[in-house]
Write a protein that holds these residues in place. Structure first.
Motif, PDB file in Angstrom:
ATOM      1  N   VAL A 131      -0.266   1.422   8.608  1.00 57.77           N
ATOM      2  CA  VAL A 131      -0.132   0.427   9.688  1.00 57.77           C
ATOM      3  C   VAL A 131      -1.519  -0.020  10.150  1.00 57.77           C
ATOM      4  O   VAL A 131      -2.524   0.616   9.835  1.00 57.77           O
ATOM      5  CB  VAL A 131       0.692   0.985  10.876  1.00 57.77           C
ATOM      6  N   VAL A 174      -2.105  -0.232  15.898  1.00 56.84           N
ATOM      7  CA  VAL A 174      -0.823   0.494  15.903  1.00 56.84           C
ATOM      8  C   VAL A 174      -1.085   1.982  15.646  1.00 56.84           C
ATOM      9  O   VAL A 174      -0.526   2.853  16.316  1.00 56.84           O
ATOM     10  CB  VAL A 174       0.151  -0.096  14.847  1.00 56.84           C
ATOM     11  N   VAL A 229       3.823 -19.306  10.350  1.00 58.13           N
ATOM     12  CA  VAL A 229       4.141 -20.014   9.115  1.00 58.13           C
ATOM     13  C   VAL A 229       5.407 -20.841   9.326  1.00 58.13           C
ATOM     14  O   VAL A 229       6.436 -20.306   9.738  1.00 58.13           O
ATOM     15  CB  VAL A 229       4.370 -18.991   7.970  1.00 58.13           C
ATOM     16  N   SER A 267      -4.284  -3.970  -2.006  1.00 61.02           N
ATOM     17  CA  SER A 267      -3.381  -2.959  -1.449  1.00 61.02           C
ATOM     18  C   SER A 267      -2.922  -2.016  -2.551  1.00 61.02           C
ATOM     19  O   SER A 267      -2.811  -0.809  -2.346  1.00 61.02           O
ATOM     20  CB  SER A 267      -2.172  -3.625  -0.792  1.00 61.02           C
ATOM     21  N   VAL A 282       8.097   4.789  13.167  1.00 64.85           N
ATOM     22  CA  VAL A 282       7.479   6.052  13.582  1.00 64.85           C
ATOM     23  C   VAL A 282       6.943   5.830  14.991  1.00 64.85           C
ATOM     24  O   VAL A 282       6.361   4.778  15.285  1.00 64.85           O
ATOM     25  CB  VAL A 282       6.344   6.422  12.600  1.00 64.85           C
ATOM     26  N   GLY A 308       8.221  -4.385   1.758  1.00 65.30           N
ATOM     27  CA  GLY A 308       7.303  -5.455   1.326  1.00 65.30           C
ATOM     28  C   GLY A 308       6.292  -5.880   2.371  1.00 65.30           C
ATOM     29  O   GLY A 308       5.296  -6.510   2.033  1.00 65.30           O
ATOM     30  N   GLY A 309       6.553  -5.588   3.655  1.00 58.45           N
ATOM     31  CA  GLY A 309       5.598  -5.935   4.710  1.00 58.45           C
ATOM     32  C   GLY A 309       5.173  -7.389   4.622  1.00 58.45           C
ATOM     33  O   GLY A 309       6.020  -8.291   4.568  1.00 58.45           O
ATOM     34  N   THR A 349       0.838  -1.206   0.000  1.00 61.03           N
ATOM     35  CA  THR A 349       0.000   0.000   0.000  1.00 61.03           C
ATOM     36  C   THR A 349       0.871   1.253   0.000  1.00 61.03           C
ATOM     37  O   THR A 349       0.679   2.154  -0.829  1.00 61.03           O
ATOM     38  CB  THR A 349      -0.924   0.012   1.243  1.00 61.03           C
ATOM     39  N   GLY A 350       1.829   1.307   0.930  1.00 62.77           N
ATOM     40  CA  GLY A 350       2.676   2.489   1.048  1.00 62.77           C
ATOM     41  C   GLY A 350       3.510   2.720  -0.201  1.00 62.77           C
ATOM     42  O   GLY A 350       3.627   3.847  -0.695  1.00 62.77           O
ATOM     43  N   GLY A 369      -5.342  -8.563   0.252  1.00 54.81           N
ATOM     44  CA  GLY A 369      -4.462  -9.192  -0.734  1.00 54.81           C
ATOM     45  C   GLY A 369      -3.654  -8.101  -1.414  1.00 54.81           C
ATOM     46  O   GLY A 369      -4.032  -6.918  -1.372  1.00 54.81           O
ATOM     47  N   ALA A 419      -1.771 -10.304  10.550  1.00 52.22           N
ATOM     48  CA  ALA A 419      -1.810 -10.831   9.178  1.00 52.22           C
ATOM     49  C   ALA A 419      -3.223 -10.858   8.622  1.00 52.22           C
ATOM     50  O   ALA A 419      -3.424 -10.698   7.425  1.00 52.22           O
ATOM     51  CB  ALA A 419      -1.230 -12.240   9.164  1.00 52.22           C
ATOM     52  N   GLU A 458       9.833   2.982   7.423  1.00 49.80           N
ATOM     53  CA  GLU A 458       9.476   1.559   7.556  1.00 49.80           C
ATOM     54  C   GLU A 458      10.157   0.988   8.800  1.00 49.80           C
ATOM     55  O   GLU A 458      11.371   1.119   8.971  1.00 49.80           O
ATOM     56  CB  GLU A 458       9.899   0.792   6.287  1.00 49.80           C
ATOM     57  N   ALA A 511       4.127  -9.026   2.225  1.00 51.87           N
ATOM     58  CA  ALA A 511       4.509  -9.697   0.971  1.00 51.87           C
ATOM     59  C   ALA A 511       6.033  -9.750   0.821  1.00 51.87           C
ATOM     60  O   ALA A 511       6.546  -9.988  -0.278  1.00 51.87           O
ATOM     61  CB  ALA A 511       3.880  -8.975  -0.216  1.00 51.87           C
TER      62      ALA A 511
HETATM   63  C1  FAD Z   1       0.471 -15.506   5.370  1.00 57.85           C
HETATM   64  C2  FAD Z   1      -0.035 -14.542   4.342  1.00 57.85           C
HETATM   65  C3  FAD Z   1      -0.401 -14.999   3.082  1.00 57.85           C
HETATM   66  C4  FAD Z   1      -0.866 -14.109   2.121  1.00 57.85           C
HETATM   67  N1  FAD Z   1      -1.174 -14.583   0.880  1.00 57.85           N
HETATM   68  C5  FAD Z   1      -1.482 -13.707  -0.097  1.00 57.85           C
HETATM   69  C6  FAD Z   1      -1.657 -14.146  -1.432  1.00 57.85           C
HETATM   70  O1  FAD Z   1      -1.575 -15.336  -1.721  1.00 57.85           O
HETATM   71  N2  FAD Z   1      -1.925 -13.218  -2.378  1.00 57.85           N
HETATM   72  C7  FAD Z   1      -2.032 -11.892  -2.098  1.00 57.85           C
HETATM   73  O2  FAD Z   1      -2.240 -11.088  -3.011  1.00 57.85           O
HETATM   74  N3  FAD Z   1      -1.906 -11.444  -0.829  1.00 57.85           N
HETATM   75  C8  FAD Z   1      -1.639 -12.315   0.168  1.00 57.85           C
HETATM   76  N4  FAD Z   1      -1.471 -11.871   1.450  1.00 57.85           N
HETATM   77  C9  FAD Z   1      -1.854 -10.501   1.795  1.00 57.85           C
HETATM   78  C10 FAD Z   1      -0.871  -9.437   1.368  1.00 57.85           C
HETATM   79  O3  FAD Z   1       0.456  -9.810   1.662  1.00 57.85           O
HETATM   80  C11 FAD Z   1      -1.215  -8.166   2.134  1.00 57.85           C
HETATM   81  O4  FAD Z   1      -2.588  -7.896   1.994  1.00 57.85           O
HETATM   82  C12 FAD Z   1      -0.457  -6.948   1.647  1.00 57.85           C
HETATM   83  O5  FAD Z   1       0.903  -7.245   1.444  1.00 57.85           O
HETATM   84  C13 FAD Z   1      -0.627  -5.848   2.685  1.00 57.85           C
HETATM   85  O6  FAD Z   1       0.123  -4.716   2.320  1.00 57.85           O
HETATM   86  P1  FAD Z   1       0.036  -3.400   3.190  1.00 57.85           P
HETATM   87  O7  FAD Z   1       1.066  -2.478   2.675  1.00 57.85           O
HETATM   88  O8  FAD Z   1      -1.374  -2.908   3.208  1.00 57.85           O
HETATM   89  O9  FAD Z   1       0.344  -3.847   4.677  1.00 57.85           O
HETATM   90  P2  FAD Z   1       1.708  -4.419   5.276  1.00 57.85           P
HETATM   91  O10 FAD Z   1       2.339  -5.322   4.318  1.00 57.85           O
HETATM   92  O11 FAD Z   1       1.361  -4.916   6.630  1.00 57.85           O
HETATM   93  O12 FAD Z   1       2.618  -3.100   5.400  1.00 57.85           O
HETATM   94  C14 FAD Z   1       2.577  -2.239   6.504  1.00 57.85           C
HETATM   95  C15 FAD Z   1       4.011  -1.860   6.819  1.00 57.85           C
HETATM   96  O13 FAD Z   1       4.020  -0.944   7.914  1.00 57.85           O
HETATM   97  C16 FAD Z   1       5.180  -1.202   8.681  1.00 57.85           C
HETATM   98  N5  FAD Z   1       5.031  -0.599  10.020  1.00 57.85           N
HETATM   99  C17 FAD Z   1       4.297  -1.050  11.067  1.00 57.85           C
HETATM  100  N6  FAD Z   1       4.424  -0.215  12.117  1.00 57.85           N
HETATM  101  C18 FAD Z   1       5.251   0.784  11.728  1.00 57.85           C
HETATM  102  C19 FAD Z   1       5.768   1.954  12.364  1.00 57.85           C
HETATM  103  N7  FAD Z   1       5.457   2.264  13.635  1.00 57.85           N
HETATM  104  N8  FAD Z   1       6.607   2.758  11.659  1.00 57.85           N
HETATM  105  C20 FAD Z   1       6.949   2.464  10.371  1.00 57.85           C
HETATM  106  N9  FAD Z   1       6.486   1.366   9.737  1.00 57.85           N
HETATM  107  C21 FAD Z   1       5.644   0.549  10.391  1.00 57.85           C
HETATM  108  C22 FAD Z   1       5.254  -2.716   8.698  1.00 57.85           C
HETATM  109  O14 FAD Z   1       6.552  -3.172   9.035  1.00 57.85           O
HETATM  110  C23 FAD Z   1       4.856  -3.049   7.257  1.00 57.85           C
HETATM  111  O15 FAD Z   1       5.979  -3.162   6.410  1.00 57.85           O
HETATM  112  C24 FAD Z   1      -1.004 -12.736   2.434  1.00 57.85           C
HETATM  113  C25 FAD Z   1      -0.644 -12.266   3.702  1.00 57.85           C
HETATM  114  C26 FAD Z   1      -0.165 -13.154   4.650  1.00 57.85           C
HETATM  115  C27 FAD Z   1       0.226 -12.633   5.997  1.00 57.85           C
END
Ligand code: FAD
Length: 434
Positions: free
Chosen positions: A252, A256, A284, A420, A224, A36-37, A11-12, A416, A380, A30, A39
């Motif tokens: 986040v 959080v 996992v 995002s 942060v 990649g969080g 997302t970010g 997914g 997750a 980050e 992913a």
């Molecule tokens: C086990 C598992 C299997 C999955 N399988 C699939 C799949 O098959 N296909 C698919 O498309 N999606 C899948 N997903 C979902 C997908 O990975 C997520 O929906 C997507 O990556 C979320 O992205 P995001 O940026 O919204 O959140 P996140 O990836 O959670 O990113 C948020 C970021 O914020 C950071 N953060 C947290 N607190 C702070 C702070 N205080 N200061 C700075 N940074 C901070 C975190 O470290 C993180 O990097 C799966 C997820 C999991 C957990």
């Protein structure tokens, strides 16, 4: 504008891509030492692999548009996949309607009924009618007790745990079924799943290259610690330093965010909307094996005695040759942080899991395990209750110029990477408009 982004997940990074492309100054913070969080990837057998199993559906058009925009349209490979269910001591295929007829643990009437109900659900476009009813209530009433108790209850319990499974809206099941159905090849059995050549890191890496070109600063290992509204700007605290921005995007999780921005508590409705979502962590266990466990890519476990909810054999989708001929299996669980599984170390986890892996494949030997990896992925899976469509928190928060885009705002689809990417773009456009 000078824009701060908290989180370098999909997302970010996507939001940063669109904002920086439009000429805005973007700085990302980050917490983790990598991008990649959820992913994100690590190296196995010299090749990058996701910490949590990942694939795409053919209906995931937003991420397909993104890779095209990034200049890597051919990065996605579309591969026939297989789904199965382990029930009553055997593996049953679930790749086609015919397979449902072979699901002999159910009597014939219930197999036919299950087939009709699933077909009916797949033809329904209006998901809102499933928003106000729980999955448990709907499935029990439409499928009867045998199919509910044998199939769905263990699956729901395994995915959401005993405290949350009864809360899940039917709209969530509708969302899951519909993404899968859209990935089925017309007229054929099975579905096509997408996987980027070289792992999801190929997309993340290309995104980062574009961000570097657009002079976006990505600060890793930089949590942060506070977000506050100042007079004409918004302030982010990092390493005891304050940084002022015109706008800030938080990606986040809700809990959080509430801790980082206590001023949000001044808006009881928004706070309540954030608080209504519960999160489960993914535990996992990745086994690098000399032999496969089964021939199924995605194996659901419909047996409440099992200590895990599924086995995803990555190398039943992507050939083992990419991993030095080794077979890669994820044994997966979604649990709360106070669950015993979450608190086990890897040795205890393997001791708990292996007797059950042997039930699935009696030939399984511990000596097949060449390497193993253990990841706990926090927050997750967001879990929402019924009527969530009316309670999804808005991207624009009550703190002026603080925007929120996280996995709990994706609904009725399950979170997914595709969503995002969609949300990152939408919120970037919103930030530029207002
Ligand atoms: C086990 C598992 C299997 C999955 N399988 C699939 C799949 O098959 N296909 C698919 O498309 N999606 C899948 N997903 C979902 C997908 O990975 C997520 O929906 C997507 O990556 C979320 O992205 P995001 O940026 O919204 O959140 P996140 O990836 O959670 O990113 C948020 C970021 O914020 C950071 N953060 C947290 N607190 C702070 C702070 N205080 N200061 C700075 N940074 C901070 C975190 O470290 C993180 O990097 C799966 C997820 C999991 C957990």
């Amino acid at each position: 504008m000078r824009i701060g982004i908290i989180g370098a997940g999909m997302t970010g990074l996507t939001a940063a891509y669109h904002l920086s492309k439009a000429g805005h100054e973007v700085i990302i913070y980050e917490h983790a030492p990598f991008i990649g969080g959820h992913a994100s990837t690590f190296t196995v057998q010299g090749t990058l692999l996701e910490r949590g199993y990942h694939h795409l559906f053919t209906s995931d058009i937003d991420i397909q548009d993104l890779v095209e925009d990034l200049g890597i349209p051919d990065v996605l490979e579309w591969i026939p996949s297989s789904v199965g269910i382990y029930a009553k001591g055997s593996i049953y295929s679930l790749n086609s309607p015919i397979d449902l007829l072979k699901l002999t643990p159910l009597n014939l009437f219930n197999r036919l009924r299950l087939g009709f109900v699933l077909k009916y659900l797949q033809t329904q476009k209006d998901w809102m009618k499933y928003d106000h009813i729980t999955a448990v209530e709907w499935l029990k009433s439409k499928l009867g007790n045998q199919a509910y108790q044998m199939l769905w209850e263990p699956l729901l319990l395994a995915k959401f745990g005993s405290t949350l499974y009864e809360k899940v809206p039917m709209a969530w099941i509708w969302g899951k079924l519909n993404t899968r159905v859209k990935s089925r090849k017309s007229g054929a059995s099975g579905e096509l799943l997408g996987y980027p050549n070289g792992s999801f890191e190929t997309i993340l890496d290309k995104l980062t290259k574009h961000l570097n070109q657009n002079k976006v600063a990505i600060n890793l290992d930089t949590p942060v610690t506070k977000i506050t509204q100042a007079e004409d700007s918004i302030t982010v605290e990092v390493n005891n330093d304050s940084h002022n921005f015109d706008k800030v995007l938080s990606t986040v999780s809700n809990d959080v965010l509430l801790a980082l921005a206590p001023q949000l508590q001044d808006s009881p409705l928004y706070t309540e909307q954030l608080n209504q979502v519960s999160y489960l962590s993914a535990v996992v266990e990745i086994l690098v094996l000399s032999e496969p466990i089964s021939n199924v890519y995605w194996l659901n476990i419909a047996d409440s005695a099992f200590p895990f909810l599924g086995i995803i054999e990555h190398t039943n989708l992507i050939p083992p040759e990419k991993y030095n001929g080794k077979h890669i299996a994820y044994i997966t669980n979604y649990v709360s942080t106070d669950h015993p599984i979450f608190n086990m170390d890897e040795k205890e986890l393997l001791e708990t899991y292996i007797p059950f892996v042997k039930l699935i494949n009696p030939e399984f030997q511990t000596s097949w395990i060449q390497e193993s990896f253990h990841f706990k992925i926090g927050r997750a899976q967001p879990v929402m209750g019924i009527n969530y469509s009316q309670n999804v928190p808005s991207h624009e928060s009550p703190i002026t110029n603080l925007y929120v885009a996280n996995t709990a705002q994706i609904y009725p689809e399950d979170r997914g990477t595709n969503y995002s990417v969609r949300m990152g773009k939408d919120v970037a456009l919103q930030m530029m408009r207002s």
